[in-house]
Design an enzyme around this catalytic site. Structure first.
Site, PDB file in Angstrom:
ATOM      1  N   HIS A  80     -14.039  38.001  74.584  1.00 50.55           N
ATOM      2  CA  HIS A  80     -14.326  39.004  73.877  1.00 50.55           C
ATOM      3  C   HIS A  80     -13.532  39.346  72.463  1.00 50.55           C
ATOM      4  CE1 HIS A  80     -11.419  41.556  76.262  1.00 50.55           C
ATOM      5  NE2 HIS A  80     -11.350  42.230  74.986  1.00 50.55           N
ATOM      6  N   ASP A 104     -14.644  35.592  80.609  1.00 52.51           N
ATOM      7  CA  ASP A 104     -13.926  36.303  79.510  1.00 52.51           C
ATOM      8  C   ASP A 104     -12.859  35.212  79.085  1.00 52.51           C
ATOM      9  OD1 ASP A 104     -13.425  38.007  77.350  1.00 52.51           O
ATOM     10  OD2 ASP A 104     -13.019  39.444  78.500  1.00 52.51           O
ATOM     11  N   SER A 125      -6.078  43.400  75.255  1.00 59.04           N
ATOM     12  CA  SER A 125      -7.018  42.334  75.516  1.00 59.04           C
ATOM     13  C   SER A 125      -6.248  40.691  75.153  1.00 59.04           C
ATOM     14  CB  SER A 125      -8.369  42.456  74.890  1.00 59.04           C
ATOM     15  OG  SER A 125      -9.035  43.477  75.333  1.00 59.04           O
ATOM     16  N   GLY A 126      -6.819  39.892  76.367  1.00 58.55           N
ATOM     17  CA  GLY A 126      -6.505  38.733  75.769  1.00 58.55           C
ATOM     18  C   GLY A 126      -5.062  38.286  76.203  1.00 58.55           C
TER      19      GLY A 126
END
Length: 268
Positions: free
Chosen positions: A76, A124, A218-219
């Site tokens: 994402h 994801d 995120s990530g």
């Protein structure tokens, strides 16, 4: 510490129980909630993923250097058309220590199962091919990945790291933060009152109390202590729409050990 993605509309889910939408940890203004500022370069595989806007670059997600020319992050984070770069050896986003290495991204590989309309489907995960190999030194190192299929036990010792918001709706952290997030086993995390069926077997939950990932994380990696060594077992994916550190809604990560074969096929 972790920042949620601002793409909150991508997580519209119809759940059996009344729950808020999961939120990405990429674009929202939160960072690691609770925790503390990490010692500079103490997590040397942590990277800052940045996008270009005008003549400047801005942090949006974290990631993990897994080979000299490859970074692992969340799908994402990179499923839009932007110009990306990766900063290795980073600690303070607003200053230059001289330890940083800046690499452009030559190609983005998003898992074919990823569906940007539903983070709850999983997959994801993405790989970034760097324009040139990183130089490994005291400040830039490779993150260790788990063996395929490995599942960690309840309460396994882990840390989340990132520049995400320090509170729901707060501002980004300018320095890399870390927070202790013990693993919540799948049985507990998918039980009634927790995440329920939103969490799949290809995900791992961690935290669920005062400390959590948040927007901007995120990530980034979930760093777990296994046999005396830190291994990257998760990729920060989403949190509850009620807030980053909502009760019984631990931070949810892509389980890295579920995607070893896919990553090997891309990097081989």
């Amino acid at each position: 510490m972790l920042r949620f993605l601002l793409l909150t509309t991508l997580a519209a889910l119809a759940l059996a129980e009344e729950q808020p939408e999961p939120r990405y940890l990429e674009d929202s203004p939160e960072r690691v909630v609770g925790g503390e500022v990490a010692s500079p370069n103490s997590w040397p595989w942590q990277i800052s993923l940045q996008y270009r806007s005008g003549s400047n670059y801005y942090h949006t997600c974290g990631g993990t250097l897994i080979e000299k020319g490859w970074v692992m992050t969340a799908a994402h984070c990179v499923d839009s058309s932007r110009t990306w770069r990766v900063v290795l050896g980073e600690h303070a986003l607003n200053s230059n220590s001289g330890r940083e290495q800046i690499k452009s991204v030559s190609k983005v590989y998003i898992h074919p199962g990823w569906d940007s309309s539903s983070v709850a489907k999983g997959y994801d995960i993405a790989l970034l091919r760097l324009s040139s190999d990183a130089t490994l030194n005291s400040y830039v190192q490779l993150g260790s990945l788990p063996p395929s299929g490995q599942i960690l036990p309840h309460n396994n010792f882990c840390y989340i790291t990132g520049w995400g918001r320090t509170s729901t709706g707060g501002s980004l952290s300018q320095q890399l933060k870390q927070a202790y997030l013990p693993v919540v086993d799948h049985k507990t995390c998918t039980s009634s009152g927790w995440w329920g069926s939103t969490v799949k077997t290809t995900m791992v939950c961690a935290g669920g109390a005062a400390e959590a990932g948040c927007n901007g994380d995120s990530g980034g990696p979930l760093n777990c202590l296994v046999n005396g060594k830190y291994t990257v077992h998760g990729i920060a994916s989403f949190v509850s729409g009620f807030g980053c550190n909502a009760r019984q809604k631990p931070t949810v990560f892509t389980r890295v050990s579920a995607y070893i074969s896919w990553m090997d096929s891309i990097m081989s």
